[in-house]
Write a protein that holds these residues in place. Sequence first.
Motif, short mmCIF file in Angstrom:
data_model
loop_
_atom_site.label_atom_id
_atom_site.label_comp_id
_atom_site.label_asym_id
_atom_site.label_seq_id
_atom_site.Cartn_x
_atom_site.Cartn_y
_atom_site.Cartn_z
N MET A 232 0.87 -1.17 0.00
CA MET A 232 0.00 0.00 0.00
C MET A 232 0.91 1.23 0.00
O MET A 232 1.51 1.56 1.03
N ILE A 233 1.07 1.86 -1.14
CA ILE A 233 1.97 3.00 -1.29
C ILE A 233 1.15 4.27 -1.10
O ILE A 233 0.34 4.65 -1.94
N ASP A 234 1.38 4.94 0.03
CA ASP A 234 0.49 6.01 0.49
C ASP A 234 0.96 7.39 0.04
O ASP A 234 1.98 7.91 0.50
N THR A 235 0.22 7.97 -0.88
CA THR A 235 0.39 9.34 -1.38
C THR A 235 1.84 9.74 -1.65
O THR A 235 2.35 10.70 -1.06
N PRO A 236 2.53 9.01 -2.53
CA PRO A 236 3.90 9.43 -2.87
C PRO A 236 3.93 10.79 -3.54
O PRO A 236 4.98 11.46 -3.54
#
Length: 218
Positions: free
Chosen positions: A154-158
Motif C-alpha cells: 500500500m503506497i500512500d500518497t507518494p
Amino acid sequence: MEIRAERVGVNGPHGPLLQPTSLRVRGGEIALVTGEPGPGHTTLALTLAGRLRPSSGSVTLNGRTDAAVLRKHVALVDAPDVNEPEDGLKLSNAIAEELLHAGLPSNRNAVRKWLQTQGADIYAGERVEHVPAAVRTRLLVELAASRPGVQALMIDTPDRHTSDPGTWWPHALRQAEQGLAVVVFCSPASASALPLPAARLGHDDQPDPMPVLSGEPQ
C-alpha cells in the motif's frame, strides 16, 4: 492472492474517516485510488492492511476475512503519521529501521552496503526530507517489499513529495511486475496523469486494476 474491499467505511470519534469505498487487486496487478486530501487515503490503506477495523463493509484476502493474515502479507509504504520516516532523521538511520523490520542486518556496515546496492549511498547522511523524492520512494518501496511474507504493498500518497508521477509510478509498476499486489493512493491531479482508471474514495465503483505480468496473476 486477491484483496477485496466491499463498501468499506471507517468512522472516527468526530465523524467519518472513510466513506464506503470498494476496491479489488490481485498479485501481479496495480490499482490506483484517488481522492481529495484528508484522512481517507491512509485510513483505507490501514484497513486493507488489516491494521484498522472497518465500521462497515468488509476486507477479504482470498475470500476470507482475517485481519491477522492481512497484517502478515500487506506492507504499508511511507504512510503519513504511521510509518513515514521522522522529520530530521538521517536516511541511514531510516534505512536501518526498515532493514530491522525486514529481518535483515541493520548495523552501520549493512546499511552502507545496502545503500550502495541501490546507488543511493551518497544520500546516507542527508535528512530524509532532503533526499530526492524519486530516491526516497524507491528505497522505501524496495524495503517494504523485502519483508518476509509480504505479498502486497500500500503506497500512500507518494505525490505529496512531488507533483511528477514519473518519479514514483515506475517503482510501483516494478513491484507488480515482481508478482506483488500493489495499491497506490494519490491525488486526482496525479491520477489524471496516469494510464489507469482510479477507484475513488467514497465511491463503490471498482475499475479493473492493471495486470502487469505475463500469464495469470497470482
